[in-house]
Write an enzyme that holds these catalytic residues in place. Sequence first.
Site, PDB file in Angstrom:
ATOM      1  N   HIS A  75     -74.153  68.298  67.035  1.00  0.00           N
ATOM      2  CA  HIS A  75     -72.833  68.882  66.834  1.00  0.00           C
ATOM      3  C   HIS A  75     -72.874  70.365  66.472  1.00  0.00           C
ATOM      4  O   HIS A  75     -71.831  71.038  66.463  1.00  0.00           O
ATOM      5  CB  HIS A  75     -72.036  68.065  65.802  1.00  0.00           C
ATOM      6  CG  HIS A  75     -70.615  67.871  66.192  1.00  0.00           C
ATOM      7  ND1 HIS A  75     -69.825  66.858  65.717  1.00  0.00           N
ATOM      8  CD2 HIS A  75     -69.818  68.594  67.037  1.00  0.00           C
ATOM      9  CE1 HIS A  75     -68.608  66.961  66.252  1.00  0.00           C
ATOM     10  NE2 HIS A  75     -68.587  68.000  67.042  1.00  0.00           N
ATOM     11  N   ASP A 102     -64.945  62.104  64.862  1.00  0.00           N
ATOM     12  CA  ASP A 102     -66.256  62.130  64.192  1.00  0.00           C
ATOM     13  C   ASP A 102     -66.199  61.243  62.944  1.00  0.00           C
ATOM     14  O   ASP A 102     -65.157  61.164  62.276  1.00  0.00           O
ATOM     15  CB  ASP A 102     -66.524  63.589  63.778  1.00  0.00           C
ATOM     16  CG  ASP A 102     -67.988  63.885  63.486  1.00  0.00           C
ATOM     17  OD1 ASP A 102     -68.678  63.023  62.929  1.00  0.00           O
ATOM     18  OD2 ASP A 102     -68.410  65.007  63.815  1.00  0.00           O
ATOM     19  N   ASP A 106     -68.080  67.470  58.788  1.00  0.00           N
ATOM     20  CA  ASP A 106     -68.828  68.639  59.285  1.00  0.00           C
ATOM     21  C   ASP A 106     -68.274  69.962  58.756  1.00  0.00           C
ATOM     22  O   ASP A 106     -68.188  70.959  59.481  1.00  0.00           O
ATOM     23  CB  ASP A 106     -68.876  68.644  60.827  1.00  0.00           C
ATOM     24  CG  ASP A 106     -69.699  67.476  61.372  1.00  0.00           C
ATOM     25  OD1 ASP A 106     -70.416  66.823  60.602  1.00  0.00           O
ATOM     26  OD2 ASP A 106     -69.629  67.220  62.593  1.00  0.00           O
ATOM     27  N   ASP A 206     -70.895  59.507  66.981  1.00  0.00           N
ATOM     28  CA  ASP A 206     -70.760  58.658  65.789  1.00  0.00           C
ATOM     29  C   ASP A 206     -69.305  58.410  65.378  1.00  0.00           C
ATOM     30  O   ASP A 206     -69.046  57.687  64.419  1.00  0.00           O
ATOM     31  CB  ASP A 206     -71.610  59.180  64.630  1.00  0.00           C
ATOM     32  CG  ASP A 206     -71.162  60.521  64.086  1.00  0.00           C
ATOM     33  OD1 ASP A 206     -69.950  60.791  64.024  1.00  0.00           O
ATOM     34  OD2 ASP A 206     -72.045  61.311  63.674  1.00  0.00           O
TER      35      ASP A 206
HETATM   36  N1  LIG Z   1     -72.340  66.031  63.333  1.00  0.00           N
HETATM   37  C1  LIG Z   1     -72.884  65.159  62.539  1.00  0.00           C
HETATM   38  N2  LIG Z   1     -73.440  64.070  62.964  1.00  0.00           N
HETATM   39  N3  LIG Z   1     -72.873  65.465  61.278  1.00  0.00           N
HETATM   40  C2  LIG Z   1     -73.461  64.622  60.270  1.00  0.00           C
HETATM   41  C3  LIG Z   1     -73.509  65.337  58.992  1.00  0.00           C
HETATM   42  C4  LIG Z   1     -73.985  64.444  57.911  1.00  0.00           C
HETATM   43  C5  LIG Z   1     -74.037  65.053  56.535  1.00  0.00           C
HETATM   44  N4  LIG Z   1     -72.710  65.335  56.048  1.00  0.00           N
HETATM   45  C6  LIG Z   1     -74.878  66.317  56.551  1.00  0.00           C
HETATM   46  O1  LIG Z   1     -74.353  67.367  56.311  1.00  0.00           O
HETATM   47  O2  LIG Z   1     -76.044  66.252  56.825  1.00  0.00           O
HETATM   48 MN   LIG Z   2     -70.249  65.649  63.971  1.00  0.00          MN
END
Ligand SMILES: NC(=[NH2+])NCCC[C@H](N)C(=O)O
Ligand SMILES: [Mn+2]
Length: 285
Positions: A75, A102, A106, A206
């Site tokens: 992402h 999502d 993020d 996801d």
């Molecule tokens: N685009 C994604 N899959 N983001 C997941 C982020 C998960 C978690 N909040 C992190 O900062 O690591």
């Molecule tokens: Mn994401």
Amino acid sequence: MGPDALRTAGLGAALRDLGHQVEDRGNLIPRPYRPDEDTAHLYRLNETIAWTRTLRTAAREAMAQGLPIFLGGDHALSLGSVAGVAEHAAQIGRPQFVLWLDAHSDIHTPQSSVSGHLHGTPIAYVTGRAGFDGFPPVIAPVAPEHVCLIGLRSVDPAEREALETSPIARHDMRDIDENGIARGLARFLDRVTAANGLLHVSLDVDFLDPSVAPAVGTTVPGGATVREAHLAMEMICDSGLLSSLDLVELNPFLDERGRTAHLLVDLCASALGRRVFDRPTRAYG
Ligand SMILES: NC(=[NH2+])NCCC[C@H](N)C(=O)O
Ligand SMILES: [Mn+2]
């Protein structure tokens, strides 16, 4: 590997079948960059900055020519794709809206990120939050009021804090359980229409429940069903607002017989005009 899996799953043909003219521009390559240390807290920072520069320019240019679909990759791709499409929107004097499908919000900054993974930061970057040293300055920040997050079920404490004081619209999975996915989405799409905005949709694998879309590194149970996701895409199509799309976080190594890649292709087709009754009989997974 993600883009090639989507190609192999028939993305181009699915869109051509709907009557669209499709041009595969191949894989982009990042600007030259100083290799990252494996031990740095921020994982592949220099590489991600280089990608952001490349993608921002590519996105801005592609917007002048058609409806770009950005195939990831994780992402972090959206740091560049959204920054670029928003620059185009600013150039033509229209507000940019972003729909983020999502499990995660993020909205970390590089400082607040606990994991050090920059895929957890694009919402903060494109809405113009500080702390992105070394990244290209965001010259056309997306107004937080123009962002809508749908599918949330994994939000870190620092992200929660950022969201609490932000006008970003959000619909977590409980909201979807109680009210369905259509209600919140319809309200957001109405706002885009009323503002004559451009709509960028960022679809993270996801967002979907891992039982139907296993090919992603950050699975969180309790995600969108196949029909909830299709309904969202069909509504996006009906709105006539879609101006750009990200398909991100597909990790083909984690897939089961290509089912996640095929589902993404089908969802993309729904967003671009395939109707429920157009779905062919097909055996996979
Ligand atoms: N685009 C994604 N899959 N983001 C997941 C982020 C998960 C978690 N909040 C992190 O900062 O690591
Ligand atoms: Mn994401």
